[in-house]
Design a protein around this motif. Structure first.
Motif, PDB file in Angstrom:
ATOM      1  N   GLY A 255      19.656 177.437 -73.847  1.00  0.00           N
ATOM      2  CA  GLY A 255      19.007 176.261 -73.277  1.00  0.00           C
ATOM      3  C   GLY A 255      18.706 175.207 -74.325  1.00  0.00           C
ATOM      4  N   LEU A 256      18.190 175.650 -75.476  1.00  0.00           N
ATOM      5  CA  LEU A 256      17.908 174.714 -76.565  1.00  0.00           C
ATOM      6  C   LEU A 256      19.193 174.106 -77.120  1.00  0.00           C
ATOM      7  N   TYR A 257      20.265 174.906 -77.138  1.00  0.00           N
ATOM      8  CA  TYR A 257      21.568 174.401 -77.586  1.00  0.00           C
ATOM      9  C   TYR A 257      22.057 173.281 -76.672  1.00  0.00           C
ATOM     10  N   ILE A 258      21.950 173.486 -75.366  1.00  0.00           N
ATOM     11  CA  ILE A 258      22.364 172.458 -74.404  1.00  0.00           C
ATOM     12  C   ILE A 258      21.491 171.217 -74.547  1.00  0.00           C
ATOM     13  N   ILE A 259      20.169 171.427 -74.689  1.00  0.00           N
ATOM     14  CA  ILE A 259      19.257 170.292 -74.856  1.00  0.00           C
ATOM     15  C   ILE A 259      19.601 169.501 -76.119  1.00  0.00           C
ATOM     16  N   THR A 260      19.910 170.218 -77.199  1.00  0.00           N
ATOM     17  CA  THR A 260      20.269 169.552 -78.453  1.00  0.00           C
ATOM     18  C   THR A 260      21.512 168.686 -78.276  1.00  0.00           C
ATOM     19  N   ILE A 261      22.533 169.244 -77.606  1.00  0.00           N
ATOM     20  CA  ILE A 261      23.763 168.488 -77.372  1.00  0.00           C
ATOM     21  C   ILE A 261      23.481 167.249 -76.533  1.00  0.00           C
ATOM     22  N   LEU A 262      22.706 167.406 -75.464  1.00  0.00           N
ATOM     23  CA  LEU A 262      22.417 166.271 -74.582  1.00  0.00           C
ATOM     24  C   LEU A 262      21.631 165.191 -75.317  1.00  0.00           C
ATOM     25  N   ILE A 263      20.667 165.605 -76.143  1.00  0.00           N
ATOM     26  CA  ILE A 263      19.884 164.614 -76.900  1.00  0.00           C
ATOM     27  C   ILE A 263      20.771 163.853 -77.876  1.00  0.00           C
ATOM     28  N   VAL A 264      21.617 164.601 -78.600  1.00  0.00           N
ATOM     29  CA  VAL A 264      22.500 163.956 -79.579  1.00  0.00           C
ATOM     30  C   VAL A 264      23.473 163.006 -78.892  1.00  0.00           C
ATOM     31  N   LEU A 265      24.068 163.446 -77.786  1.00  0.00           N
ATOM     32  CA  LEU A 265      25.004 162.583 -77.062  1.00  0.00           C
ATOM     33  C   LEU A 265      24.308 161.346 -76.502  1.00  0.00           C
ATOM     34  N   PHE A 266      23.093 161.534 -76.001  1.00  0.00           N
ATOM     35  CA  PHE A 266      22.362 160.393 -75.445  1.00  0.00           C
ATOM     36  C   PHE A 266      22.048 159.370 -76.533  1.00  0.00           C
ATOM     37  N   VAL A 267      21.523 159.850 -77.657  1.00  0.00           N
ATOM     38  CA  VAL A 267      21.185 158.937 -78.752  1.00  0.00           C
ATOM     39  C   VAL A 267      22.443 158.245 -79.274  1.00  0.00           C
ATOM     40  N   HIS A 268      23.532 159.025 -79.377  1.00  0.00           N
ATOM     41  CA  HIS A 268      24.805 158.463 -79.863  1.00  0.00           C
ATOM     42  C   HIS A 268      25.340 157.398 -78.913  1.00  0.00           C
ATOM     43  N   ALA A 269      25.374 157.724 -77.610  1.00  0.00           N
ATOM     44  CA  ALA A 269      26.034 156.843 -76.644  1.00  0.00           C
ATOM     45  C   ALA A 269      25.177 155.671 -76.205  1.00  0.00           C
ATOM     46  N   PHE A 270      23.867 155.865 -76.113  1.00  0.00           N
ATOM     47  CA  PHE A 270      23.022 154.834 -75.511  1.00  0.00           C
ATOM     48  C   PHE A 270      22.077 154.132 -76.489  1.00  0.00           C
ATOM     49  N   ILE A 271      22.053 154.593 -77.743  1.00  0.00           N
ATOM     50  CA  ILE A 271      21.189 153.928 -78.726  1.00  0.00           C
ATOM     51  C   ILE A 271      21.986 153.466 -79.945  1.00  0.00           C
ATOM     52  N   ILE A 272      22.621 154.419 -80.633  1.00  0.00           N
ATOM     53  CA  ILE A 272      23.295 154.075 -81.889  1.00  0.00           C
ATOM     54  C   ILE A 272      24.476 153.137 -81.663  1.00  0.00           C
ATOM     55  N   MET A 273      25.394 153.525 -80.753  1.00  0.00           N
ATOM     56  CA  MET A 273      26.577 152.701 -80.531  1.00  0.00           C
ATOM     57  C   MET A 273      26.240 151.332 -79.934  1.00  0.00           C
ATOM     58  N   PRO A 274      25.390 151.244 -78.893  1.00  0.00           N
ATOM     59  CA  PRO A 274      25.013 149.913 -78.400  1.00  0.00           C
ATOM     60  C   PRO A 274      24.311 149.058 -79.449  1.00  0.00           C
ATOM     61  N   LEU A 275      23.448 149.695 -80.267  1.00  0.00           N
ATOM     62  CA  LEU A 275      22.755 148.945 -81.310  1.00  0.00           C
ATOM     63  C   LEU A 275      23.739 148.386 -82.337  1.00  0.00           C
ATOM     64  N   ALA A 276      24.710 149.216 -82.737  1.00  0.00           N
ATOM     65  CA  ALA A 276      25.728 148.743 -83.675  1.00  0.00           C
ATOM     66  C   ALA A 276      26.554 147.612 -83.068  1.00  0.00           C
ATOM     67  N   PHE A 277      26.904 147.751 -81.786  1.00  0.00           N
ATOM     68  CA  PHE A 277      27.670 146.702 -81.106  1.00  0.00           C
ATOM     69  C   PHE A 277      26.870 145.398 -81.035  1.00  0.00           C
ATOM     70  N   PHE A 278      25.596 145.504 -80.702  1.00  0.00           N
ATOM     71  CA  PHE A 278      24.764 144.307 -80.593  1.00  0.00           C
ATOM     72  C   PHE A 278      24.593 143.623 -81.945  1.00  0.00           C
ATOM     73  N   MET A 279      24.427 144.412 -82.995  1.00  0.00           N
ATOM     74  CA  MET A 279      24.253 143.834 -84.325  1.00  0.00           C
ATOM     75  C   MET A 279      25.510 143.099 -84.787  1.00  0.00           C
ATOM     76  N   LEU A 280      26.674 143.569 -84.363  1.00  0.00           N
ATOM     77  CA  LEU A 280      27.925 142.948 -84.779  1.00  0.00           C
ATOM     78  C   LEU A 280      28.316 141.760 -83.906  1.00  0.00           C
ATOM     79  N   THR A 281      27.985 141.812 -82.616  1.00  0.00           N
ATOM     80  CA  THR A 281      28.490 140.797 -81.679  1.00  0.00           C
ATOM     81  C   THR A 281      27.411 139.935 -81.040  1.00  0.00           C
ATOM     82  N   ARG A 282      26.145 140.416 -81.062  1.00  0.00           N
ATOM     83  CA  ARG A 282      25.039 139.733 -80.390  1.00  0.00           C
ATOM     84  C   ARG A 282      25.284 139.614 -78.886  1.00  0.00           C
ATOM     85  N   LYS A 283      25.968 140.609 -78.312  1.00  0.00           N
ATOM     86  CA  LYS A 283      26.228 140.631 -76.874  1.00  0.00           C
ATOM     87  C   LYS A 283      25.630 141.892 -76.263  1.00  0.00           C
TER      88      LYS A 283
END
Length: 410
Positions: A255-283
């Motif tokens: 259960g903790l393994y699944i939670i860890t994967i979901l947290i990492v994927l969420f942060v990667h997909a919805f925080i880190i990547m959008p933030l990097a995109f916004f910083m580069l394009t301002r869109k």
């Protein structure tokens, strides 16, 4: 009918998990001989052996092709910029995975957490010299394995430096060999061969065609292996359920393994990547993600391959997001080739925690470096995460006895 045909492997895998857990739980109190347990585990062991079998002949020809055929795509500043961005993204993903696993600790028994915490200060004060020495040996082994003296030997052995007592000196470094594929050396050899084929493209057409045929053949083989995966998973789950002493501990770890994967994927997909995109394009990145995800996600889920979703992704970016088709056709294939999701690092660290292994800083650096390079050769392969896990396990000497817990989640 079409839904069943497109999802039959996933459905069969879920059924295998249910039957394996149900059968194992029902028969846990029965008396089983070791011979009978061995027969129950046999299909699963054959499944993992076949997956390991295709690592060497599949990943490295694909890595050679990836390097040899990227000539046109990598020419110019845009290609260099894309490669830099993708590799930096991989490093950030790996760092995120390491932080999440060390914070959540999915593979560590709860009863051991206090003991681990209480020993941190003592270990740090009393093992500085030893840890520094270990890191130096790791660096030596890293470069010796990268630049091997025998290609054939690299397919079977890794170089490992150890301290041994000597009559003339208190201790000296001696080189030994461990029975495990030198994947890091094979990566370097593959990259060098790919670069050489790229530099001699006029006379290397036949060699490139050979590697393309070899890659296609072993891709077909791994497709066959994956298709019989539910049988192997049923066997592994059934066997592990019979052998596990503490079911509640295992379920909490999973259960903790699944939670860890979901947290990492969420942060990667919805925080880190959008933030990097916004910083580069301002869109706004989320509107673009929404336009692509509605059509791409079903394909990715049903095929488990980023390459299969590449045409749909291109069409969504060009038609819905009005992006330059030349840029899209240039950037997506490179991203599909060199990009790596953070799940692999989470899985490897989870297996290490299950075995009671705490990786040093040198181990983590070697893992990040190796996975970033090897991910190029595993891109687009079905079950590529498992392939990378088997390779990293071989590099670090991690036991694959707990791999069933990762396979079941995969």
């Amino acid at each position: 009918m079409s839904c069943w045909q497109s999802n039959q492997l996933s459905i069969a895998t879920v059924l295998a998990l249910v039957i394996g857990i149900g059968g194992g739980m029902t028969m846990r109190n029965w008396s089983w001989s070791e011979e009978t347990l061995g027969l129950i585990a046999l299909p699963g062991e054959l499944y993992t052996r076949m997956l390991k079998m295709v690592v060497l002949p599949l990943v490295f020809p694909k890595l050679i092709l990836a390097v040899a055929t990227l000539d046109g795509k990598l020419s110019g500043k845009l290609g260099a910029l894309l490669i830099t961005i993708y590799f930096l993204q991989n490093i950030v993903n790996e760092a995120l995975s390491i932080m999440a696993v060390f914070i959540i600790q999915p593979g560590v028994e709860v009863s051991n957490l206090e003991a681990i915490d209480s020993n941190i200060s003592y270990s740090s004060n009393n093992s500085t010299e030893k840890d520094t020495f270990k890191v130096s040996l790791i660096i030596i082994d890293l470069f010796k394995n990268m630049f091997t003296d025998n290609i054939v030997k690299s397919m079977v052995f890794q170089t490992k430096s150890v301290m041994a007592d000597s009559e003339a000196k208190e201790s000296e470094i001696q080189e030994t060999h461990v029975y495990a594929t030198n994947n890091l050396g094979m990566v370097v050899i593959s990259i060098m061969l790919g670069l050489s084929l790229q530099a001699t493209s006029e006379t290397s057409t036949g060699v490139i065609a050979f590697f393309e045929g070899l890659t296609n053949a072993f891709t077909k083989i791994i497709g066959w292996i994956v298709n019989v995966g539910p049988i192997g998973i049923l066997s592994l789950i059934w066997f592990q359920t019979l052998k596990i002493e503490d079911i509640s501990l295992t379920l909490s770890q999973m259960g903790l393994y699944i939670i860890t994967i979901l947290i990492v994927l969420f942060v990667h997909a919805f925080i880190i990547m959008p933030l990097a995109f916004f910083m580069l394009t301002r869109k706004n990145p989320y509107s673009i993600m929404y336009n692509v995800a509605m059509e791409v996600l079903p394909t990715v889920i049903t095929t488990s391959s980023s390459l299969a979703a590449l045409p749909i992704t291109s069409r969504c970016l060009e038609d819905k997001n009005k992006m330059n088709p030349k840029i899209v056709q240039f950037a997506l294939p490179i991203g599909t080739t060199v990009n790596m999701l953070p799940i692999t690092m989470v899985s490897i660290l989870f297996l290490m925690q299950l075995d009671g292994i705490t990786p040093s800083a040198g181990n983590l650096m070697m893992m990040c470096f190796t996975l970033t390079l090897v991910a190029v050769g595993a891109a687009g392969i079905p079950q590529d995460n498992l392939i990378l896990i088997f390779m990293a396990s071989s590099i670090l000497g991690i036991s694959s006895r707990n791999i069933v817990k990762v396979i079941s989640i995969e």
